[in-house]
Design a protein around this motif. Structure first.
Motif, PDB file in Angstrom:
ATOM      1  N   ALA A  52      11.671  40.274  16.621  1.00 32.54           N
ATOM      2  CA  ALA A  52      13.073  39.870  16.500  1.00 32.54           C
ATOM      3  C   ALA A  52      13.262  38.702  15.538  1.00 32.54           C
ATOM      4  O   ALA A  52      14.285  38.614  14.848  1.00 32.54           O
ATOM      5  CB  ALA A  52      13.627  39.500  17.878  1.00 32.54           C
ATOM      6  N   TYR A  53      12.263  37.813  15.476  1.00 32.98           N
ATOM      7  CA  TYR A  53      12.365  36.606  14.642  1.00 32.98           C
ATOM      8  C   TYR A  53      11.091  36.480  13.798  1.00 32.98           C
ATOM      9  O   TYR A  53      10.234  35.620  14.066  1.00 32.98           O
ATOM     10  CB  TYR A  53      12.557  35.372  15.517  1.00 32.98           C
ATOM     11  CG  TYR A  53      13.643  35.532  16.565  1.00 32.98           C
ATOM     12  CD1 TYR A  53      14.989  35.442  16.214  1.00 32.98           C
ATOM     13  CD2 TYR A  53      13.324  35.809  17.896  1.00 32.98           C
ATOM     14  CE1 TYR A  53      15.994  35.604  17.163  1.00 32.98           C
ATOM     15  CE2 TYR A  53      14.314  35.977  18.855  1.00 32.98           C
ATOM     16  CZ  TYR A  53      15.643  35.878  18.475  1.00 32.98           C
ATOM     17  OH  TYR A  53      16.635  36.055  19.425  1.00 32.98           O
ATOM     18  N   PRO A  54      10.943  37.319  12.783  1.00 32.84           N
ATOM     19  CA  PRO A  54       9.684  37.376  12.033  1.00 32.84           C
ATOM     20  C   PRO A  54       9.328  36.095  11.302  1.00 32.84           C
ATOM     21  O   PRO A  54       8.155  35.859  11.008  1.00 32.84           O
ATOM     22  CB  PRO A  54       9.910  38.521  11.052  1.00 32.84           C
ATOM     23  CG  PRO A  54      11.389  38.632  10.912  1.00 32.84           C
ATOM     24  CD  PRO A  54      11.938  38.286  12.261  1.00 32.84           C
ATOM     25  N   PHE A  55      10.302  35.263  11.007  1.00 35.40           N
ATOM     26  CA  PHE A  55      10.021  34.029  10.265  1.00 35.40           C
ATOM     27  C   PHE A  55      10.026  32.801  11.167  1.00 35.40           C
ATOM     28  O   PHE A  55      10.025  31.671  10.691  1.00 35.40           O
ATOM     29  CB  PHE A  55      11.041  33.852   9.134  1.00 35.40           C
ATOM     30  CG  PHE A  55      11.070  35.015   8.189  1.00 35.40           C
ATOM     31  CD1 PHE A  55       9.976  35.311   7.396  1.00 35.40           C
ATOM     32  CD2 PHE A  55      12.182  35.840   8.111  1.00 35.40           C
ATOM     33  CE1 PHE A  55       9.985  36.390   6.537  1.00 35.40           C
ATOM     34  CE2 PHE A  55      12.206  36.922   7.250  1.00 35.40           C
ATOM     35  CZ  PHE A  55      11.100  37.195   6.454  1.00 35.40           C
ATOM     36  N   ARG A  56      10.019  33.011  12.481  1.00 36.76           N
ATOM     37  CA  ARG A  56      10.090  31.877  13.401  1.00 36.76           C
ATOM     38  C   ARG A  56       8.860  30.990  13.269  1.00 36.76           C
ATOM     39  O   ARG A  56       7.746  31.449  13.002  1.00 36.76           O
ATOM     40  CB  ARG A  56      10.218  32.371  14.843  1.00 36.76           C
ATOM     41  CG  ARG A  56       8.934  32.938  15.445  1.00 36.76           C
ATOM     42  CD  ARG A  56       9.129  33.364  16.897  1.00 36.76           C
ATOM     43  NE  ARG A  56       7.871  33.778  17.537  1.00 36.76           N
ATOM     44  CZ  ARG A  56       7.030  32.942  18.124  1.00 36.76           C
ATOM     45  NH1 ARG A  56       7.291  31.644  18.158  1.00 36.76           N
ATOM     46  NH2 ARG A  56       5.912  33.385  18.682  1.00 36.76           N
ATOM     47  N   THR A  77       8.113  28.213  20.453  1.00 38.59           N
ATOM     48  CA  THR A  77       8.707  27.143  19.649  1.00 38.59           C
ATOM     49  C   THR A  77      10.213  27.291  19.470  1.00 38.59           C
ATOM     50  O   THR A  77      10.722  28.393  19.241  1.00 38.59           O
ATOM     51  CB  THR A  77       8.040  27.106  18.263  1.00 38.59           C
ATOM     52  OG1 THR A  77       6.629  26.946  18.433  1.00 38.59           O
ATOM     53  CG2 THR A  77       8.578  25.957  17.412  1.00 38.59           C
ATOM     54  N   HIS A  78      10.906  26.166  19.562  1.00 38.53           N
ATOM     55  CA  HIS A  78      12.345  26.107  19.278  1.00 38.53           C
ATOM     56  C   HIS A  78      12.531  26.113  17.760  1.00 38.53           C
ATOM     57  O   HIS A  78      12.068  25.211  17.059  1.00 38.53           O
ATOM     58  CB  HIS A  78      12.931  24.820  19.875  1.00 38.53           C
ATOM     59  CG  HIS A  78      14.403  24.647  19.645  1.00 38.53           C
ATOM     60  ND1 HIS A  78      15.329  25.600  19.983  1.00 38.53           N
ATOM     61  CD2 HIS A  78      15.108  23.594  19.111  1.00 38.53           C
ATOM     62  CE1 HIS A  78      16.540  25.161  19.681  1.00 38.53           C
ATOM     63  NE2 HIS A  78      16.433  23.943  19.148  1.00 38.53           N
ATOM     64  N   ASP A  79      13.189  27.121  17.235  1.00 39.72           N
ATOM     65  CA  ASP A  79      13.392  27.235  15.786  1.00 39.72           C
ATOM     66  C   ASP A  79      14.733  27.900  15.497  1.00 39.72           C
ATOM     67  O   ASP A  79      14.793  29.042  15.030  1.00 39.72           O
ATOM     68  CB  ASP A  79      12.249  28.037  15.159  1.00 39.72           C
ATOM     69  CG  ASP A  79      12.325  28.063  13.633  1.00 39.72           C
ATOM     70  OD1 ASP A  79      13.092  27.266  13.064  1.00 39.72           O
ATOM     71  OD2 ASP A  79      11.621  28.890  13.022  1.00 39.72           O
ATOM     72  N   PRO A  80      15.833  27.187  15.777  1.00 36.38           N
ATOM     73  CA  PRO A  80      17.162  27.783  15.558  1.00 36.38           C
ATOM     74  C   PRO A  80      17.427  28.136  14.100  1.00 36.38           C
ATOM     75  O   PRO A  80      18.210  29.040  13.816  1.00 36.38           O
ATOM     76  CB  PRO A  80      18.119  26.698  16.061  1.00 36.38           C
ATOM     77  CG  PRO A  80      17.331  25.418  15.975  1.00 36.38           C
ATOM     78  CD  PRO A  80      15.912  25.797  16.273  1.00 36.38           C
ATOM     79  N   LYS A  81      16.774  27.439  13.179  1.00 42.06           N
ATOM     80  CA  LYS A  81      16.973  27.727  11.756  1.00 42.06           C
ATOM     81  C   LYS A  81      16.622  29.165  11.434  1.00 42.06           C
ATOM     82  O   LYS A  81      17.250  29.814  10.600  1.00 42.06           O
ATOM     83  CB  LYS A  81      16.127  26.770  10.915  1.00 42.06           C
ATOM     84  CG  LYS A  81      16.264  26.992   9.412  1.00 42.06           C
ATOM     85  CD  LYS A  81      15.406  26.017   8.629  1.00 42.06           C
ATOM     86  CE  LYS A  81      15.514  26.267   7.132  1.00 42.06           C
ATOM     87  NZ  LYS A  81      14.664  25.347   6.345  1.00 42.06           N
ATOM     88  N   ASN A  82      15.607  29.671  12.111  1.00 42.70           N
ATOM     89  CA  ASN A  82      15.187  31.058  11.896  1.00 42.70           C
ATOM     90  C   ASN A  82      15.586  31.975  13.043  1.00 42.70           C
ATOM     91  O   ASN A  82      15.001  33.047  13.234  1.00 42.70           O
ATOM     92  CB  ASN A  82      13.676  31.111  11.662  1.00 42.70           C
ATOM     93  CG  ASN A  82      13.285  30.582  10.296  1.00 42.70           C
ATOM     94  OD1 ASN A  82      13.743  31.070   9.271  1.00 42.70           O
ATOM     95  ND2 ASN A  82      12.454  29.549  10.282  1.00 42.70           N
TER      96      ASN A  82
END
Length: 279
Positions: free
Chosen positions: A21-25, A59-64
């Motif tokens: 779902a978030y490949p760049f996380r 990891t929290h990574d809202p940017k990605n």
């Protein structure tokens, strides 16, 4: 000696879904097995008696796209029977707490990552309920986009056969799903669908590299050979020149000199004098 351990299969499933779902996380705060500090306290980060680690940090990574509070809310809303408890942003929630958030007073507020512990139903690999995410059906149209995905999942750029196979033929989500299968299954996919072209590309590149190296060596050998021949020719010419240069000294009018210093008339006079022994 380190104890063998495995991550609970339900958490492997969760991680795979999140990676898809978030490949760049970012994974900077991801974690599974605990460190020495964890080992001193009760924690699902420590392997249980069967060697299973039943906790994961994400990891929290809202940017990605991956916001841990949004993820936590989705998991709580699912009432998934595998969840033992969740810690996120200084709060904890669990079935025992009737799925109600409560303050968490631990030393780590869990604001850089979410902690998820599972119970002994940890081998259940059903899909987890993740936050809603708009499906991306747009085709991959350029090499830069394809290479970005390959770097994220494979740590390398795509090769020509993969570019031919995927660009303008698969969507973003389809590409992510394919790359998330794992390297072994990805290789099988290529062997089946592109006739091992990917492997052949690699072999061909090695052949090209070998031919290029041989070409350079051949040029170097030819240059060395030509230089040796030129040197040999120069030496031979020098020897011929040396043997052709008169060194005999003759006497003309009682003045010693070499042939190089005489005029044509003097040379003829000297030659006749020597031939007929004229004094």
């Amino acid at each position: 000696m380190a104890t063998a351990w495995t991550l609970a299969q339900s958490l492997v499933q969760l991680r795979n879904q999140l990676n898809t779902a978030y490949p760049f996380r970012s994974k900077v705060s991801d974690g599974t097995i605990g460190d020495a500090a964890h080992a001193l306290t009760p924690s699902e980060h420590n392997p249980d008696r069967n060697g299973v680690v039943r906790a994961i940090d994400i990891t929290h990574d809202p940017k990605n796209g991956l916001d841990i509070q949004t993820l936590a809310d989705s998991l709580v809303a699912s009432r998934d029977s595998r969840i033992l408890y969740i810690i996120c942003n200084s709060r904890i929630v669990s079935p025992d707490r009737n799925w109600q958030w409560q303050a968490y007073s631990g030393s780590n507020p869990h604001s850089s990552h979410i902690h998820i512990s599972v119970n002994h139903n940890h081998d259940n690999t059903n899909n987890w309920q993740l936050p809603g995410k708009e499906q991306q059906t747009e085709m991959i149209k350029d090499l830069n986009h394809l290479d970005a995905l390959f770097v994220a999942f494979r740590g390398r750029k795509s090769i020509p056969s993969e570019q031919k196979l995927y660009i303008n033929t698969v969507s973003y989500d389809q590409m992510v799903e394919t790359l998330n299968l794992g390297e072994e299954r990805d290789n099988i996919y290529h062997a089946t669908n592109v006739g091992k072209v990917a492997v052949q590309d690699n072999w061909q590149q090695q052949i090209y590299d070998g031919q290029a190296r041989e070409l350079v060596l051949t040029k170097e050998r030819n240059t060395t050979r030509d230089n040796l021949r030129a040197t040999e020719t120069a030496l031979n010419a020098a020897q011929i020149q040396a043997s052709a240069t008169p060194t005999e000294v003759i006497v003309v009018k009682n003045i010693p000199m070499s042939f190089n210093e005489l005029s044509l008339g003097e040379i003829l006079t000297a030659a006749f004098a020597k031939l007929f022994k004229i004094k």
